[in-house]
Design a protein around this motif. Structure first.
Motif, short mmCIF file in Angstrom:
data_model
loop_
_atom_site.label_atom_id
_atom_site.label_comp_id
_atom_site.label_asym_id
_atom_site.label_seq_id
_atom_site.Cartn_x
_atom_site.Cartn_y
_atom_site.Cartn_z
N VAL A 1 34.60 48.71 48.99
CA VAL A 1 35.35 47.47 48.82
C VAL A 1 34.37 46.31 48.64
CG1 VAL A 1 37.06 45.93 49.83
CG2 VAL A 1 37.23 48.40 50.21
N VAL A 2 34.57 45.53 47.59
CA VAL A 2 33.76 44.34 47.33
C VAL A 2 34.70 43.14 47.30
CG1 VAL A 2 32.18 43.20 45.75
CG2 VAL A 2 32.10 45.69 46.00
N ILE A 3 34.37 42.11 48.07
CA ILE A 3 35.20 40.90 48.15
C ILE A 3 34.32 39.70 47.80
CG2 ILE A 3 36.66 39.47 49.62
CD1 ILE A 3 37.20 41.91 51.34
N VAL A 4 34.72 38.94 46.79
CA VAL A 4 34.00 37.74 46.38
C VAL A 4 35.01 36.60 46.20
CG1 VAL A 4 32.15 39.02 45.24
CG2 VAL A 4 34.17 38.35 43.93
N PRO A 5 34.59 35.35 46.33
CA PRO A 5 35.52 34.24 46.11
C PRO A 5 36.06 34.25 44.68
CG PRO A 5 33.54 33.49 47.24
CD PRO A 5 33.26 34.89 46.79
N ALA A 6 37.31 33.85 44.54
CA ALA A 6 37.97 33.80 43.23
C ALA A 6 38.29 32.36 42.87
CB ALA A 6 39.24 34.66 43.23
N ARG A 7 38.56 32.17 41.60
CA ARG A 7 38.97 30.87 41.09
C ARG A 7 40.35 31.00 40.44
NH1 ARG A 7 34.01 30.01 37.20
NH2 ARG A 7 34.66 32.17 36.79
N VAL A 8 40.99 29.86 40.19
CA VAL A 8 42.31 29.90 39.55
C VAL A 8 42.20 30.52 38.17
CG1 VAL A 8 44.22 28.47 38.74
CG2 VAL A 8 43.10 27.92 40.89
N THR A 9 41.07 30.33 37.48
CA THR A 9 40.91 30.91 36.15
C THR A 9 40.89 32.43 36.18
OG1 THR A 9 38.50 30.63 36.40
CG2 THR A 9 39.69 28.90 35.23
N ASP A 10 40.62 33.03 37.33
CA ASP A 10 40.65 34.49 37.43
C ASP A 10 42.05 35.06 37.27
OD1 ASP A 10 37.94 34.49 37.82
OD2 ASP A 10 38.05 34.63 40.00
N LEU A 11 43.06 34.19 37.34
CA LEU A 11 44.43 34.65 37.18
C LEU A 11 44.82 34.77 35.71
CD1 LEU A 11 46.11 32.47 39.95
CD2 LEU A 11 45.47 34.88 40.09
N THR A 12 43.95 34.35 34.80
CA THR A 12 44.24 34.46 33.37
C THR A 12 44.26 35.93 32.96
OG1 THR A 12 43.08 32.37 33.00
CG2 THR A 12 43.53 33.72 31.07
N ILE B 1 39.01 41.01 44.77
CA ILE B 1 38.68 42.23 45.50
C ILE B 1 38.66 43.40 44.52
CG2 ILE B 1 39.40 43.80 47.34
CD1 ILE B 1 40.87 41.42 48.60
N ARG B 2 37.61 44.19 44.59
CA ARG B 2 37.52 45.40 43.78
C ARG B 2 37.20 46.57 44.68
NH1 ARG B 2 33.40 45.23 39.00
NH2 ARG B 2 35.03 43.91 38.12
N MET B 3 37.87 47.68 44.45
CA MET B 3 37.60 48.88 45.23
C MET B 3 37.97 50.11 44.42
SD MET B 3 40.69 48.65 47.99
CE MET B 3 42.41 48.61 47.48
N ARG B 4 37.36 51.21 44.76
CA ARG B 4 37.64 52.48 44.12
C ARG B 4 38.64 53.25 44.96
NH1 ARG B 4 32.03 51.60 43.79
NH2 ARG B 4 31.32 51.26 41.65
#
Length: 284
Positions: free
Chosen positions: A179-190, A105-108
């Protein structure tokens, strides 16, 4: 030269202290052994001459054997249960998060005291768990709407039945914008810093892997070479394409339609390209 260990003592403290032998414990064990032998002899003498005596002795022996077996089996069960509990406690997020899904999730947001707590409260009320948070500067006015001065990016674990529209509405009410919501992966936690160092090492060893490394760094599915004068997608959404200069006659075009690029990501991409160019120059 002797191999015997040295025994040191502090000045004035006398000879080194040696632990006393537990002679009283040995005497108690020997006394208990004598008592057990005496009781066994007495029991055998009293019951051996009776009509049911041998049967009673055999029955007592069998009962002791069965009791020991039951105790051993129950001990194994308790040990297995404790091990299962420990395995559940150290389970990986993928194992313990059944029925959950990962979102990026990204938002300003407007930077003011208590704003992040309000956003975290919105996540908590919907049963979401924040796994990662990155706060980036917004850069120029082309990315930042009036009144917002920070980009917050979250990786969260949310209930599988929670609709993204409901989540976006709750975050907007908590003070988020665009607000932008897109699916995440486990690698996004790096951690981004650690990932950038690993990818820099990769392109340093093999500069030809720069497109692959850029795609992994920016989580972009489309990375391709471009030359000066080649057209760029004019109809693309703002900030969803990025041109990364690699050399005077070559550049990389990176596309990520679902999520705009940030100034921080652009700086990381430029640094990675510079690392590849440096490695190529020195290897040549």
């Amino acid at each position: 030269m002797s191999d015997a260990p040295e025994v040191t003592s502090r000045p004035g403290s006398g000879p080194p202290h040696r632990p006393e032998r537990a002679w009283w414990r040995e005497l108690v064990e020997i006394a208990a052994l004598f008592v057990a032998v005496g009781l066994a002899h007495l029991l055998a003498t009293l019951l051996g001459h009776q009509e049911p005596g041998p049967v009673v002795l055999v029955g007592l022996g069998a009962a002791l054997i069965v009791g020991a077996a039951v105790h051993r089996r129950s001990g194994h069960r308790r040990l297995g249960h404790r091990r299962a509990v420990r395995r559940r406690r150290v389970a990986l997020p993928e194992e313990s998060g059944r029925g959950m899904t990962l979102w990026r999730i990204r938002m300003r947001v407007v930077e003011r005291p208590g704003r992040l707590a309000t956003v975290a409260g919105a996540f908590g009320r919907l049963g979401c768990n924040i796994l990662a948070l990155h706060i980036a500067p917004t850069g120029g006015g082309a990315i930042t709407p009036a009144g917002c001065d920070a980009l917050d990016e979250f990786v969260i674990e949310a209930p599988r039945d929670l609709a993204p529209q409901v989540l976006a509405a709750a975050l907007t009410e908590a003070g988020g914008h665009d607000v932008v919501i897109v699916p995440a992966r486990v690698t996004d936690l790096t951690d981004p810093g650690v990932q950038a160092l690993v990818l820099a090492q990769r392109v340093g060893d093999d500069p030809a892997r720069l497109p692959e490394a850029l795609g992994e760094l920016l989580r972009a599915p489309d990375v391709e070479w471009r030359r000066p004068g080649d057209t760029v997608d004019d109809g693309a959404e703002p900030n969803t394409t990025m041109v990364v200069s690699v050399s005077p006659d070559r550049a990389l075009l990176v596309r990520r339609p679902e999520l705009p690029f940030t100034p921080t990501e652009a700086a990381r991409a430029a640094a990675l390209a510079a690392s590849a160019a440096h490695a190529r120059y020195h290897s040549g």
